[in-house]
Design a protein around this motif. Structure first.
Motif, PDB file in Angstrom:
ATOM      1  N   TYR A 110       0.831  -1.206   0.000  1.00 42.92           N
ATOM      2  CA  TYR A 110       0.000   0.000   0.000  1.00 42.92           C
ATOM      3  C   TYR A 110       0.867   1.259   0.000  1.00 42.92           C
ATOM      4  O   TYR A 110       0.570   2.241  -0.699  1.00 42.92           O
ATOM      5  CB  TYR A 110      -0.922  -0.023   1.213  1.00 42.92           C
ATOM      6  N   TYR A 111       1.961   1.236   0.748  1.00 43.96           N
ATOM      7  CA  TYR A 111       2.866   2.387   0.766  1.00 43.96           C
ATOM      8  C   TYR A 111       3.578   2.542  -0.577  1.00 43.96           C
ATOM      9  O   TYR A 111       3.791   3.678  -1.038  1.00 43.96           O
ATOM     10  CB  TYR A 111       3.882   2.248   1.900  1.00 43.96           C
ATOM     11  N   MET A 142      12.806   6.012  -0.379  1.00 39.96           N
ATOM     12  CA  MET A 142      11.352   5.882  -0.279  1.00 39.96           C
ATOM     13  C   MET A 142      10.920   4.422  -0.264  1.00 39.96           C
ATOM     14  O   MET A 142      10.055   4.019   0.519  1.00 39.96           O
ATOM     15  CB  MET A 142      10.668   6.634  -1.430  1.00 39.96           C
ATOM     16  N   ALA A 143      11.532   3.607  -1.133  1.00 43.39           N
ATOM     17  CA  ALA A 143      11.196   2.180  -1.161  1.00 43.39           C
ATOM     18  C   ALA A 143      11.593   1.510   0.150  1.00 43.39           C
ATOM     19  O   ALA A 143      10.831   0.708   0.711  1.00 43.39           O
ATOM     20  CB  ALA A 143      11.882   1.499  -2.338  1.00 43.39           C
ATOM     21  N   ALA A 144      12.781   1.851   0.653  1.00 48.46           N
ATOM     22  CA  ALA A 144      13.238   1.272   1.919  1.00 48.46           C
ATOM     23  C   ALA A 144      12.316   1.679   3.065  1.00 48.46           C
ATOM     24  O   ALA A 144      12.023   0.869   3.965  1.00 48.46           O
ATOM     25  CB  ALA A 144      14.675   1.718   2.207  1.00 48.46           C
ATOM     26  N   THR A 149       8.560   0.401   7.146  1.00 47.24           N
ATOM     27  CA  THR A 149       7.326   0.745   7.849  1.00 47.24           C
ATOM     28  C   THR A 149       6.376  -0.441   7.889  1.00 47.24           C
ATOM     29  O   THR A 149       5.750  -0.717   8.921  1.00 47.24           O
ATOM     30  CB  THR A 149       6.635   1.943   7.168  1.00 47.24           C
ATOM     31  N   GLY A 150       6.262  -1.150   6.767  1.00 49.39           N
ATOM     32  CA  GLY A 150       5.436  -2.349   6.740  1.00 49.39           C
ATOM     33  C   GLY A 150       5.939  -3.405   7.719  1.00 49.39           C
ATOM     34  O   GLY A 150       5.153  -4.062   8.407  1.00 49.39           O
ATOM     35  N   PHE A 206      -6.104   5.813   5.470  1.00 47.34           N
ATOM     36  CA  PHE A 206      -6.990   6.824   4.895  1.00 47.34           C
ATOM     37  C   PHE A 206      -6.189   8.036   4.425  1.00 47.34           C
ATOM     38  O   PHE A 206      -6.475   8.623   3.370  1.00 47.34           O
ATOM     39  CB  PHE A 206      -8.043   7.251   5.917  1.00 47.34           C
ATOM     40  N   GLY A 207      -5.158   8.427   5.196  1.00 49.46           N
ATOM     41  CA  GLY A 207      -4.297   9.529   4.787  1.00 49.46           C
ATOM     42  C   GLY A 207      -3.582   9.237   3.479  1.00 49.46           C
ATOM     43  O   GLY A 207      -3.491  10.106   2.599  1.00 49.46           O
ATOM     44  N   CYS A 208      -3.096   7.996   3.318  1.00 47.59           N
ATOM     45  CA  CYS A 208      -2.455   7.598   2.058  1.00 47.59           C
ATOM     46  C   CYS A 208      -3.456   7.634   0.908  1.00 47.59           C
ATOM     47  O   CYS A 208      -3.126   8.065  -0.208  1.00 47.59           O
ATOM     48  CB  CYS A 208      -1.857   6.199   2.192  1.00 47.59           C
TER      49      CYS A 208
END
Length: 320
Positions: A110-111, A142-144, A149-150, A206-208
């Motif tokens: 999702y990120y 960004m990918a890292a 985060t996941g 929801f923010g994403c």
């Protein structure tokens, strides 16, 4: 899933009761699984081997395919094995590993989809600054961040869910282990903390989603201002696949988790879980390859080179 509950295994929801339908389910899911492996594997190989595709958009697409491969490999093999061997059991450790892996990969995906919308926004709305905004180092960071985060999100939820005492048996109303189904069989007074974590996660998701919507509103406004039809078509062709993947991922997830309780049933939950956990990883390669001429050309080039080497190998070996 506290060990104090003395539960050593869980019973997953079967797709069928009769042996014939179980075998049909096995062969159907085997076909879907192999198609997902082939499609995502081809995309990963094509992007990795073709220098022309070493751009931010395809770098994030490679990450998406890796996550899709991991996601579908987390859920389908165990379900297929259970159908083949006529069992419903999954070990306690296996359930915890499945819960962690699926949560980690789904969240990271999702990120990555959110980052991909930013990539399309920068490419179309800020073309002069695109190289600065999405340089190679920025893309890697960004990918890292998405993967990390996941991972942390999954670790937090898995640790918290694993500490819950289970009071309602060991039957999971799903064909794989996931957080909402474990909460259903936990003691009602003990999962308030996990529900709080899920609410925070929902707000973040929801923010994403709002960010993705905002990005595409800006993209379509910019596209409508493009004077040439060729430029308009090129911009749309790079955005439509990503938008289709986002809609598929978000809509199936919302149908699963936000449907009214009045229409909830094990059979409906089973169908919806397949839609959001199995269909996107299998269909995403098809969506991207259908509308992306650059990717299709690179894929043809890769396949032609592979076939050429395969056909020439016996001759060269014979002559040598």
């Amino acid at each position: 899933m506290s060990n104090s509950s003395s539960i050593t295994q869980f019973l997953l929801l079967p797709f069928a009761d009769t042996r014939e339908l179980q075998l049909l389910h096995f062969w159907l899911f085997l076909g879907i699984y192999l198609a997902a492996l082939l499609g995502n594997g081809l995309i990963i190989s094509t992007i990795a081997c073709d220098q022309h595709l070493h751009t931010p958009m395809y770098f994030f697409l490679l990450n998406l395919s890796l996550l899709d491969l991991g996601s579908i490999s987390t859920t389908l093999p165990k379900s297929m094995a259970n159908s083949l061997w006529d069992t419903r059991a999954i070990s306690y450790a296996g359930c915890a590993a499945q819960l962690f892996s699926f949560t980690f990969l789904a969240e990271a995906e999702y990120y990555i989809l959110t980052i991909m919308s930013y990539d399309r926004y920068a490419a179309i709305c800020k073309p002069l600054h695109y190289g600065t905004l999405l340089g190679s180092r920025a893309c890697v960071h960004m990918a890292a961040a998405a993967w990390a985060t996941g991972f942390l999100y999954a670790l937090l939820h898995t640790a918290n869910t694993s500490s819950l005492p289970l009071c309602k048996g060991n039957a999971v109303d799903q064909f794989f282990c996931e957080i909402p189904q474990i909460l259903k069989i936990s003691c009602s007074h003990s999962y308030v903390r996990e529900v709080g974590l899920l609410v925070v996660s929902a707000c973040l998701a929801f923010g994403c989603f709002v960010f993705i919507l905002f990005s595409y509103v800006q993209i379509f406004r910019a596209v409508l201002r493009i004077p040439s039809e060729q430029g308009w078509h090129k911009a749309i062709s790079t955005c439509v696949p990503h938008l289709a993947v986002v809609c598929l991922f978000v809509s199936t997830g919302m149908l699963t988790y936000l449907k009214p309780l009045s229409i909830s049933s094990p059979s409906l939950d089973l169908v919806l879980s397949v839609l959001y956990s199995v269909v996107p990883p299998a269909v995403n390669p098809l969506i991207y390859s259908m509308r992306n001429q650059e990717l299709k050309d690179a894929l043809r080039k890769l396949m032609a080179g592979f076939l050429s080497k395969a056909l020439n190998f016996p001759c060269s070996a014979y002559h040598s």
